[in-house]
Design a protein around this motif. Structure first.
Motif, mmCIF file in Angstrom:
data_model
loop_
_atom_site.group_PDB
_atom_site.id
_atom_site.type_symbol
_atom_site.label_atom_id
_atom_site.label_comp_id
_atom_site.label_asym_id
_atom_site.label_seq_id
_atom_site.Cartn_x
_atom_site.Cartn_y
_atom_site.Cartn_z
ATOM 1 N N ALA A 124 -6.748 -7.741 16.216
ATOM 2 C CA ALA A 124 -7.323 -6.391 16.186
ATOM 3 C C ALA A 124 -6.221 -5.329 16.216
ATOM 4 O O ALA A 124 -6.272 -4.329 15.473
ATOM 5 N N PHE A 125 -5.218 -5.538 17.056
ATOM 6 C CA PHE A 125 -4.117 -4.568 17.147
ATOM 7 C C PHE A 125 -3.291 -4.537 15.860
ATOM 8 O O PHE A 125 -2.942 -3.467 15.354
ATOM 9 N N TYR A 126 -2.958 -5.711 15.314
ATOM 10 C CA TYR A 126 -2.158 -5.759 14.089
ATOM 11 C C TYR A 126 -2.891 -5.119 12.920
ATOM 12 O O TYR A 126 -2.272 -4.444 12.081
ATOM 13 N N LEU A 127 -4.183 -5.353 12.824
ATOM 14 C CA LEU A 127 -4.964 -4.763 11.741
ATOM 15 C C LEU A 127 -4.948 -3.240 11.830
ATOM 16 O O LEU A 127 -4.702 -2.534 10.840
ATOM 17 N N PHE A 128 -5.191 -2.715 13.030
ATOM 18 C CA PHE A 128 -5.198 -1.266 13.226
ATOM 19 C C PHE A 128 -3.815 -0.670 12.948
ATOM 20 O O PHE A 128 -3.681 0.355 12.260
ATOM 21 N N SER A 129 -2.754 -1.301 13.454
ATOM 22 C CA SER A 129 -1.396 -0.781 13.278
ATOM 23 C C SER A 129 -0.952 -0.866 11.825
ATOM 24 O O SER A 129 -0.254 0.025 11.327
ATOM 25 N N PHE A 130 -1.333 -1.941 11.133
ATOM 26 C CA PHE A 130 -0.953 -2.086 9.729
ATOM 27 C C PHE A 130 -1.585 -0.988 8.871
ATOM 28 O O PHE A 130 -0.906 -0.373 8.035
ATOM 29 N N ILE A 131 -2.872 -0.727 9.072
ATOM 30 C CA ILE A 131 -3.541 0.325 8.297
ATOM 31 C C ILE A 131 -2.936 1.684 8.622
ATOM 32 O O ILE A 131 -2.687 2.507 7.722
ATOM 33 N N TRP A 132 -2.684 1.934 9.907
ATOM 34 C CA TRP A 132 -2.100 3.210 10.322
ATOM 35 C C TRP A 132 -0.693 3.371 9.742
ATOM 36 O O TRP A 132 -0.340 4.437 9.222
ATOM 37 N N GLY A 133 0.119 2.319 9.827
ATOM 38 C CA GLY A 133 1.472 2.390 9.291
ATOM 39 C C GLY A 133 1.492 2.604 7.784
ATOM 40 O O GLY A 133 2.320 3.372 7.264
ATOM 41 N N CYS A 134 0.590 1.938 7.062
ATOM 42 C CA CYS A 134 0.523 2.129 5.609
ATOM 43 C C CYS A 134 0.135 3.559 5.252
ATOM 44 O O CYS A 134 0.663 4.140 4.287
ATOM 45 N N SER A 135 -0.772 4.153 6.027
ATOM 46 C CA SER A 135 -1.176 5.534 5.754
ATOM 47 C C SER A 135 -0.020 6.506 5.968
ATOM 48 O O SER A 135 0.087 7.520 5.254
ATOM 49 N N ILE A 136 0.872 6.198 6.916
ATOM 50 C CA ILE A 136 2.042 7.055 7.131
ATOM 51 C C ILE A 136 3.059 6.873 6.019
ATOM 52 O O ILE A 136 3.649 7.842 5.518
ATOM 53 N N LEU A 137 3.279 5.621 5.592
ATOM 54 C CA LEU A 137 4.287 5.359 4.566
ATOM 55 C C LEU A 137 3.885 5.893 3.198
ATOM 56 O O LEU A 137 4.741 6.165 2.362
ATOM 57 N N THR A 138 2.586 6.033 2.939
ATOM 58 C CA THR A 138 2.163 6.572 1.646
ATOM 59 C C THR A 138 2.601 8.025 1.469
ATOM 60 O O THR A 138 2.756 8.488 0.330
ATOM 61 N N ALA A 139 2.811 8.729 2.583
ATOM 62 C CA ALA A 139 3.266 10.117 2.492
ATOM 63 C C ALA A 139 4.778 10.221 2.295
ATOM 64 O O ALA A 139 5.297 11.305 2.026
ATOM 65 N N GLU A 140 5.499 9.085 2.452
ATOM 66 C CA GLU A 140 6.947 9.078 2.275
ATOM 67 C C GLU A 140 7.304 8.612 0.864
ATOM 68 O O GLU A 140 6.460 8.154 0.101
#
Length: 371
Positions: A124-140
């Motif tokens: 559950a934690f990895y899924l949430f962190s992966f989606i959150w991290g991908c959303s941040i990297l898309t702006a970079e």
């Protein structure tokens, strides 16, 4: 006939009482901090726990709107502590309303029960962190310009999402330490879990403090994807032992993630940072671009990756041996039983001490023949 004794609740503040009611106790502490926002005297202290601190407003152009960035500082400890409490509460909710119900249906053994809970929480934690991290990297611009990992170092200014992401990451892995006690983790599993919890805390905190949050975020996202696949595969395996295809894909991505981590680390610490303009050590400016720190960070990452590969190879060898033993047992069970060879008659027609006559005529015929 005497009455049956009812199960008494454990004594207050005993170990069993704390373990059973730790989520309620932590919820009360979090509510006290939130209630502090209602009073003017305590609001300035309560807001330090809840909101992200060290806001810096920058005006790039006269025509553009001001941009809010964040730095780190000592007050972040209070923020991490509050979200550590939130992590304990969420951990208890997932355990009670999801994992415990699934465990009742599966009827797992104690060993599998403990591993199932661990994988359920981490997935559950990895899924949430992966989606959150991908959303941040898309702006970079990392996909088209990898040099953003070291250009403009030190990266002292962070957007809100990046800083809050690191605060939550550090809080989660710190909350995992008391959870070893709250979840009654077996003594055999404690050293293994302590290893990876401490590694996460050291690496994520190091990237946050050394202003390497860009590199840390880029390395965390693929790593979390690989770990998510592993724990999801383990959950499916516990529900049905025939579902093992996910481990094959995980093994492939695990090796790719290790190579990617080493490549980006060597590229950043070996080629990128040594060529930037800002060279030197300054706590006030947040600049840690010196040879000693660069080599220490690179050595820490390389040693961690080597340790993970060693554990991975041992895990694969263990699985291969178990598979070979199972295949050998199946072959023995399927192969037909070998019948014992028939014994040949001894000389003179004697077998087992009995003399056999080759004449098959009846006794009366032999008498008439003799007369």
């Amino acid at each position: 006939m005497g009455f049956r004794k009812k199960n008494k609740s454990p004594p207050v503040l005993s170990h069993e009482f704390v373990i059973q009611n730790h989520a309620d106790m932590v919820s009360c502490l979090a509510m006290i901090i939130l209630l502090g926002l209602m009073f003017e005297v305590t609001a300035k202290f309560a807001i330090m726990f809840i909101t992200v601190q060290y806001n810096v407003t920058q005006v790039l152009d006269e025509k553009s709107d001001p941009v809010n960035h964040y730095q780190y500082g000592p007050k972040d400890v209070a923020t991490v502590f509050f979200y550590l409490l939130i992590g304990v509460i969420l951990h208890a909710l997932i355990q009670e309303y999801i994992l415990d119900k699934m465990n009742r249906r599966l009827h797992l053994s104690k060993t599998k029960h403990s591993k199932f809970n661990e994988s359920g929480q981490l997935a559950a934690f990895y899924l949430f962190s992966f989606i959150w991290g991908c959303s941040i990297l898309t702006a970079e611009d990392f996909a088209t310009n990898p040099t953003f990992l070291w250009e403009g170092y030190p990266h002292t200014h962070m957007v809100f999402q990046v800083k809050f992401f690191y605060i939550c990451q550090i809080a989660y892995w710190l909350h995992a330490l008391p959870e070893l006690y709250f979840q009654k983790v077996r003594k055999e599993d404690i050293p293994r879990q302590l290893y990876y919890i401490c590694l996460y805390v050291v690496h994520i905190t190091g990237a946050y403090v050394l202003n390497l949050h860009r590199l840390g975020l880029v390395l965390l996202v693929p790593h979390y994807l690989v770990e998510l696949l592993f724990h999801a595969s383990r959950l499916f395996y516990f529900s049905d032992e025939n579902k093992q295809k996910g481990f094959t894909l995980w093994a492939l991505l695990f090796v790719i993630a290790r190579l990617l981590t080493l490549t980006l680390s060597v590229l950043t610490f070996g080629f990128g940072l040594p060529r930037t303009e800002n060279q030197g050590f300054s706590l006030a400016e947040g600049n840690f671009n010196v040879l000693t720190i660069r080599m220490t960070c690179l050595a820490a990452i390389c040693l961690t990756q080597a340790w993970m590969m060693w554990k991975f190879i041992n895990f694969q060898l263990k699985k291969w041996r178990e598979h070979s033993q199972n295949q050998a047992l199946k072959k023995k069970a399927v192969s037909p039983k070998i019948k014992p060879p028939k014994r040949e008659p001894t000389r003179g027609g004697a077998a087992n001490g009995v003399v056999k006559s080759e004449d098959k005529t009846s006794p009366r015929a032999r008498k008439t023949k003799a007369s």
